[in-house]
Design a protein around this motif. Structure first.
Motif, PDB file in Angstrom:
ATOM      1  N   VAL A 128      52.930 -42.610 -16.955  1.00  0.00           N
ATOM      2  CA  VAL A 128      51.980 -42.269 -16.032  1.00  0.00           C
ATOM      3  C   VAL A 128      50.498 -42.498 -16.797  1.00  0.00           C
ATOM      4  O   VAL A 128      49.631 -43.015 -15.899  1.00  0.00           O
ATOM      5  CB  VAL A 128      51.982 -40.759 -15.811  1.00  0.00           C
ATOM      6  N   GLY A 129      50.330 -42.345 -17.910  1.00  0.00           N
ATOM      7  CA  GLY A 129      48.699 -42.727 -18.293  1.00  0.00           C
ATOM      8  C   GLY A 129      47.998 -41.687 -18.620  1.00  0.00           C
ATOM      9  O   GLY A 129      47.135 -41.559 -19.370  1.00  0.00           O
ATOM     10  N   ARG A 130      47.981 -40.346 -18.058  1.00  0.00           N
ATOM     11  CA  ARG A 130      47.716 -39.196 -18.573  1.00  0.00           C
ATOM     12  C   ARG A 130      48.609 -37.971 -18.121  1.00  0.00           C
ATOM     13  O   ARG A 130      49.573 -38.066 -17.771  1.00  0.00           O
ATOM     14  CB  ARG A 130      46.355 -39.167 -17.314  1.00  0.00           C
ATOM     15  N   SER A 131      48.026 -36.890 -19.165  1.00  0.00           N
ATOM     16  CA  SER A 131      49.047 -35.739 -18.735  1.00  0.00           C
ATOM     17  C   SER A 131      48.221 -34.610 -17.781  1.00  0.00           C
ATOM     18  O   SER A 131      47.189 -34.350 -17.983  1.00  0.00           O
ATOM     19  CB  SER A 131      49.076 -35.245 -20.242  1.00  0.00           C
ATOM     20  N   PHE A 132      48.949 -34.005 -17.025  1.00  0.00           N
ATOM     21  CA  PHE A 132      48.555 -32.912 -16.099  1.00  0.00           C
ATOM     22  C   PHE A 132      48.017 -31.645 -16.851  1.00  0.00           C
ATOM     23  O   PHE A 132      48.843 -31.266 -17.783  1.00  0.00           O
ATOM     24  CB  PHE A 132      49.655 -32.579 -15.343  1.00  0.00           C
ATOM     25  N   VAL A 133      46.994 -31.244 -16.514  1.00  0.00           N
ATOM     26  CA  VAL A 133      46.655 -29.975 -17.132  1.00  0.00           C
ATOM     27  C   VAL A 133      46.521 -28.974 -15.981  1.00  0.00           C
ATOM     28  O   VAL A 133      47.373 -27.862 -16.117  1.00  0.00           O
ATOM     29  CB  VAL A 133      44.918 -30.012 -17.545  1.00  0.00           C
ATOM     30  N   ASN A 134      45.851 -29.057 -14.814  1.00  0.00           N
ATOM     31  CA  ASN A 134      46.155 -28.016 -13.747  1.00  0.00           C
ATOM     32  C   ASN A 134      45.301 -28.799 -12.806  1.00  0.00           C
ATOM     33  O   ASN A 134      44.724 -29.841 -12.560  1.00  0.00           O
ATOM     34  CB  ASN A 134      45.573 -26.534 -14.055  1.00  0.00           C
ATOM     35  N   HIS A 135      45.002 -27.992 -11.580  1.00  0.00           N
ATOM     36  CA  HIS A 135      44.293 -28.439 -10.140  1.00  0.00           C
ATOM     37  C   HIS A 135      43.730 -27.291  -9.654  1.00  0.00           C
ATOM     38  O   HIS A 135      44.386 -26.096  -9.362  1.00  0.00           O
ATOM     39  CB  HIS A 135      45.292 -29.322  -9.236  1.00  0.00           C
ATOM     40  N   PRO A 136      42.686 -27.472  -8.941  1.00  0.00           N
ATOM     41  CA  PRO A 136      41.975 -26.664  -8.042  1.00  0.00           C
ATOM     42  C   PRO A 136      42.824 -26.544  -6.686  1.00  0.00           C
ATOM     43  O   PRO A 136      43.625 -27.492  -6.592  1.00  0.00           O
ATOM     44  CB  PRO A 136      40.695 -27.017  -7.931  1.00  0.00           C
ATOM     45  N   MET A 137      42.255 -25.496  -6.013  1.00  0.00           N
ATOM     46  CA  MET A 137      42.903 -25.261  -4.607  1.00  0.00           C
ATOM     47  C   MET A 137      42.522 -26.722  -3.821  1.00  0.00           C
ATOM     48  O   MET A 137      41.510 -27.427  -4.112  1.00  0.00           O
ATOM     49  CB  MET A 137      42.382 -24.106  -3.936  1.00  0.00           C
ATOM     50  N   VAL A 138      43.190 -26.892  -2.686  1.00  0.00           N
ATOM     51  CA  VAL A 138      42.841 -28.213  -2.112  1.00  0.00           C
ATOM     52  C   VAL A 138      41.494 -27.966  -1.355  1.00  0.00           C
ATOM     53  O   VAL A 138      40.988 -26.937  -0.917  1.00  0.00           O
ATOM     54  CB  VAL A 138      43.886 -28.292  -0.773  1.00  0.00           C
ATOM     55  N   GLN A 139      40.686 -28.758  -1.629  1.00  0.00           N
ATOM     56  CA  GLN A 139      39.383 -28.860  -1.163  1.00  0.00           C
ATOM     57  C   GLN A 139      38.825 -30.213  -0.657  1.00  0.00           C
ATOM     58  O   GLN A 139      39.471 -31.314  -1.148  1.00  0.00           O
ATOM     59  CB  GLN A 139      38.240 -28.483  -2.059  1.00  0.00           C
ATOM     60  N   THR A 140      37.950 -30.344   0.201  1.00  0.00           N
ATOM     61  CA  THR A 140      37.276 -31.547   0.437  1.00  0.00           C
ATOM     62  C   THR A 140      36.341 -32.160  -0.589  1.00  0.00           C
ATOM     63  O   THR A 140      35.303 -31.204  -1.100  1.00  0.00           O
ATOM     64  CB  THR A 140      36.498 -31.557   1.918  1.00  0.00           C
ATOM     65  N   GLY A 141      36.393 -33.166  -0.994  1.00  0.00           N
ATOM     66  CA  GLY A 141      35.442 -33.706  -2.031  1.00  0.00           C
ATOM     67  C   GLY A 141      35.149 -35.228  -1.875  1.00  0.00           C
ATOM     68  O   GLY A 141      35.695 -35.913  -0.542  1.00  0.00           O
TER      69      GLY A 141
END
Length: 255
Positions: A128-141
């Protein structure tokens, strides 16, 4: 006489799909298995990618069954993990995929497929190339194009308004990647997360799509693609197509 003509026309029409398949430029294996938060997208994504395949003359083999990795993978120019938890593959299937990559196979990793539980399959984390940490809620960015030379950014604006789970990652294996899209953390709130979790900022270096080589193959990873409606979005599909095209053929990058 008319009956004979009708039979001949029907026969010719039945042969047309076979002739079309003979012209396919490459074959892509897509594994799309449902998980707790990712299942509604499958029929929509399948329809959209099948349409892209017909338009761009490549073949797609769809499966939701990891048993597909028990067969010969060498006939596929690339294998696409579409929101599929990679740990669903058993040990034998994992080894076959590793052998495929070491023989020059290629991979496309989309959204949920980039999440590997710690220690479950370190080789795949490196792919993959990176390891997952976490993610915020779905947002517009806002996503920023950082590599205009790569096909997965062709047709995207320099600053692309998008709504998604902007994954936070780290690099414990020190893998070199080539980012093509970065998340602009000033355009959303990385700390907007569920109770009991802590949101993290990555700063200016926050890749959401990238490419690199691994073993003897090419790998394109995009962390975008959480919601079913995204698989109806022309820009997102163009982003996926660019990554597929490069992974499968090695072509399209501006030198």
């Amino acid at each position: 006489m008319k009956a004979v003509v009708r039979v001949l026309i029907a026969l010719l029409m039945s042969l047309m799909p076979v002739a079309a398949r003979a012209d396919d430029q490459f074959r892509l294996l897509v594994i799309a298995t449902p998980s707790k938060y990712h299942y509604e997208y499958i029929p929509v994504a399948r329809d959209s990618l099948d349409r892209l395949a017909k338009l761009h003359a490549f073949a797609v083999t769809w499966t939701s069954d990891p048993a597909a990795f028990d067969s010969d993978l060498s006939r596929y120019a690339a294998v696409m993990f579409l929101n599929t938890p990679p740990e669903q593959l058993n040990e034998g299937q994992r080894r076959r995929f590793e052998t495929y990559m070491r023989a020059g196979g290629n991979a496309v990793v989309v959204h949920r497929a980039a999440i590997v539980p710690p220690g479950a399959w370190p080789w795949f984390e490196k792919l993959v190339g990176r390891s997952f940490v976490n993610h915020p809620m779905v947002q517009t960015g806002v996503l920023q194009v950082v590599d205009r030379t790569f096909p997965a950014t062709f047709g995207l604006p320099d600053r692309w308004i998008w709504s998604d789970e902007f994954y936070v990652t780290d690099n414990p294996f020190h893998i070199a990647i080539n980012p093509v899209l970065n998340a602009d953390e000033t355009s959303y709130d990385p700390t907007r997360i569920w109770p009991g979790q802590v949101g993290h900022r990555m700063g200016k270096d926050h890749p959401e799509a990238w490419f690199h080589t691994f073993e003897k193959g090419r790998v394109f990873t995009t962390l975008l693609g959480h919601d079913v409606e995204m698989y109806r979005d022309d820009r997102y599909l163009q982003h996926l197509l660019g990554g597929i095209y490069w992974a499968a053929t090695g072509r399209g990058q501006v030198r």
